[in-house]
Design a protein around this motif. Structure first.
Motif, mmCIF file in Angstrom:
data_model
loop_
_atom_site.group_PDB
_atom_site.id
_atom_site.type_symbol
_atom_site.label_atom_id
_atom_site.label_comp_id
_atom_site.label_asym_id
_atom_site.label_seq_id
_atom_site.Cartn_x
_atom_site.Cartn_y
_atom_site.Cartn_z
ATOM 1 N N PRO A 146 -60.430 -49.809 111.395
ATOM 2 C CA PRO A 146 -60.343 -50.693 110.225
ATOM 3 C C PRO A 146 -59.505 -50.071 109.115
ATOM 4 N N GLY A 147 -58.505 -50.819 108.670
ATOM 5 C CA GLY A 147 -57.629 -50.340 107.613
ATOM 6 C C GLY A 147 -56.330 -49.735 108.108
ATOM 7 N N ARG A 148 -56.197 -49.504 109.391
ATOM 8 C CA ARG A 148 -55.016 -48.837 109.930
ATOM 9 C C ARG A 148 -53.733 -49.631 109.693
ATOM 10 N N MET A 149 -53.809 -50.959 109.829
ATOM 11 C CA MET A 149 -52.590 -51.760 109.708
ATOM 12 C C MET A 149 -51.989 -51.699 108.310
ATOM 13 N N SER A 150 -52.792 -51.348 107.304
ATOM 14 C CA SER A 150 -52.246 -51.217 105.953
ATOM 15 C C SER A 150 -51.277 -50.052 105.850
ATOM 16 N N ASP A 151 -51.350 -49.108 106.788
ATOM 17 C CA ASP A 151 -50.448 -47.955 106.814
ATOM 18 C C ASP A 151 -49.207 -48.191 107.670
ATOM 19 N N LEU A 152 -49.248 -49.206 108.517
ATOM 20 C CA LEU A 152 -48.224 -49.372 109.539
ATOM 21 C C LEU A 152 -47.279 -50.535 109.234
ATOM 22 N N PRO A 153 -46.041 -50.450 109.700
ATOM 23 C CA PRO A 153 -45.148 -51.615 109.598
ATOM 24 C C PRO A 153 -45.604 -52.703 110.550
ATOM 25 N N GLN A 154 -45.295 -53.940 110.235
ATOM 26 C CA GLN A 154 -45.621 -55.045 111.117
ATOM 27 C C GLN A 154 -44.790 -54.950 112.398
ATOM 28 N N PRO A 155 -45.319 -55.448 113.521
ATOM 29 C CA PRO A 155 -44.554 -55.408 114.775
ATOM 30 C C PRO A 155 -43.214 -56.136 114.625
ATOM 31 N N THR A 156 -42.191 -55.597 115.250
ATOM 32 C CA THR A 156 -40.877 -56.233 115.207
ATOM 33 C C THR A 156 -40.805 -57.363 116.233
ATOM 34 N N SER A 157 -39.802 -58.196 116.108
ATOM 35 C CA SER A 157 -39.600 -59.282 117.073
ATOM 36 C C SER A 157 -39.389 -58.726 118.471
ATOM 37 N N LYS A 211 -51.613 -68.425 127.278
ATOM 38 C CA LYS A 211 -50.585 -67.544 126.743
ATOM 39 C C LYS A 211 -50.250 -67.936 125.320
ATOM 40 N N VAL A 212 -50.246 -66.959 124.416
ATOM 41 C CA VAL A 212 -49.900 -67.205 123.011
ATOM 42 C C VAL A 212 -48.380 -67.096 122.882
ATOM 43 N N HIS A 213 -47.740 -68.186 122.482
ATOM 44 C CA HIS A 213 -46.284 -68.211 122.373
ATOM 45 C C HIS A 213 -45.811 -67.992 120.929
ATOM 46 N N ASP A 214 -46.595 -68.458 119.966
ATOM 47 C CA ASP A 214 -46.178 -68.379 118.573
ATOM 48 C C ASP A 214 -46.125 -66.920 118.114
ATOM 49 N N GLU A 215 -44.971 -66.490 117.620
ATOM 50 C CA GLU A 215 -44.780 -65.095 117.239
ATOM 51 C C GLU A 215 -45.683 -64.681 116.093
ATOM 52 N N GLU A 260 -40.647 -55.887 119.654
ATOM 53 C CA GLU A 260 -41.942 -55.425 120.159
ATOM 54 C C GLU A 260 -42.816 -56.595 120.594
ATOM 55 N N LEU A 261 -42.799 -57.658 119.807
ATOM 56 C CA LEU A 261 -43.572 -58.848 120.169
ATOM 57 C C LEU A 261 -43.012 -59.494 121.425
ATOM 58 N N GLY A 262 -41.710 -59.420 121.591
ATOM 59 C CA GLY A 262 -41.069 -60.055 122.733
ATOM 60 C C GLY A 262 -41.407 -59.422 124.070
ATOM 61 N N VAL A 263 -41.744 -58.137 124.068
ATOM 62 C CA VAL A 263 -42.085 -57.459 125.325
ATOM 63 C C VAL A 263 -43.595 -57.372 125.527
ATOM 64 N N THR A 264 -44.350 -58.048 124.683
ATOM 65 C CA THR A 264 -45.815 -58.044 124.755
ATOM 66 C C THR A 264 -46.326 -59.447 125.018
ATOM 67 N N THR A 265 -47.187 -59.579 126.004
ATOM 68 C CA THR A 265 -47.850 -60.851 126.277
ATOM 69 C C THR A 265 -49.257 -60.811 125.701
ATOM 70 N N VAL A 266 -49.614 -61.830 124.944
ATOM 71 C CA VAL A 266 -50.959 -61.962 124.385
ATOM 72 C C VAL A 266 -51.638 -63.151 125.056
ATOM 73 N N LEU A 267 -52.817 -62.931 125.590
ATOM 74 C CA LEU A 267 -53.590 -63.980 126.242
ATOM 75 C C LEU A 267 -54.851 -64.291 125.447
ATOM 76 N N ALA A 268 -55.188 -65.568 125.389
ATOM 77 C CA ALA A 268 -56.405 -66.025 124.720
ATOM 78 C C ALA A 268 -57.386 -66.555 125.757
ATOM 79 N N GLY A 312 -50.827 -57.228 127.022
ATOM 80 C CA GLY A 312 -50.205 -56.308 127.961
ATOM 81 C C GLY A 312 -48.712 -56.540 128.004
ATOM 82 N N SER A 313 -48.042 -55.783 128.821
ATOM 83 C CA SER A 313 -46.593 -55.919 128.968
ATOM 84 C C SER A 313 -46.229 -57.256 129.614
#
Length: 211
Positions: free
Chosen positions: A129-140, A109-113, A142-150, A59-60
């Motif tokens: 499935p397969g969508r990411m092969s069409d897309l650019p990888q997230p930018t720094s 909280k996942v800190h490693d980019e 974009e990752l910076g404004v997203t929190t990932v929880l495990a 999430g944000s």
């Protein structure tokens, strides 16, 4: 150390088998995450993905919900897969066939980019499935404004029902049996501004899989 969970009703329908729990989580598209704040219960439905022995949500960085999950000593995540209606001679004995899983964990909280990028890629490919092969990888950025929880799957339990009506139907004149449930994707509808782009093969595969 893994803590066993118990259910008060139908304990024979429960299992702590990890592979079974993995399969249920991988098939489920959405989950509900719950936590308590000042003795008040809160929950929200959201998407998720599993990698190894952890479930990930995101999430944000400004999300109140994400902040509260991190502050909680333990949160709960649950999913349910609805497989069929079970229709008996009387309403009291009606039921459903289902598979469900619930887990309890401290949110991490996942800190490693690089790990965040892997999780978000896996999240996208879980749904398409397969969508990411069409897309650019997230930018720094974009990752910076997203929190990932495990959330750990270590403390988890599956519960399910399968099979038939379970009561004698031979003397009833009311139809009894199972009505399987299915859900799936419909035909893709292209955005008008993108109509010159050919429908990717992985979307056609999604449709084929549901026919």
């Amino acid at each position: 150390m893994k803590e066993s969970l118990r259910t008060s009703r139908y304990p024979n329908r429960t299992s702590e088998d990890k592979e079974l729990i993995y399969n249920i989580l991988d098939e489920a598209l959405f989950c509900t995450v719950a936590y308590a704040d000042s003795q008040v219960a809160h929950q929200i439905p959201t998407g998720f993905c599993r990698l190894g022995d952890e479930v990930f949500i995101h999430g944000s960085v400004k999300s109140h919900f994400i902040t509260k999950l991190l502050e909680s000593d333990e949160v709960s995540l649950s999913v349910m897969l609805f497989d069929a209606l079970v229709l008996a001679p009387i309403a009291f004995n009606h039921s459903v066939n289902y598979r469900s899983a619930v887990l309890y964990s401290k949110a991490r909280k996942v800190h490693d980019e690089a790990q965040k990028a892997r999780v978000l890629s896996a999240y996208t490919d879980k749904y398409i499935p397969g969508r990411m092969s069409d897309l650019p990888q997230p930018t720094s950025e974009e990752l910076g404004v997203t929190t990932v929880l495990a959330l750990s799957i270590d403390k988890s339990l599956a519960k399910m029902r399968s099979g038939g009506v379970g009561v004698d139907t031979s003397k009833s004149n009311v139809w009894s049996g199972i009505v399987p449930f299915q859900t799936g994707y419909g035909a893709p509808e292209v955005d008008h501004g993108n109509s010159q782009v050919e429908t990717p093969h992985y979307l056609n595969q999604l449709i084929t899989r549901n026919t």
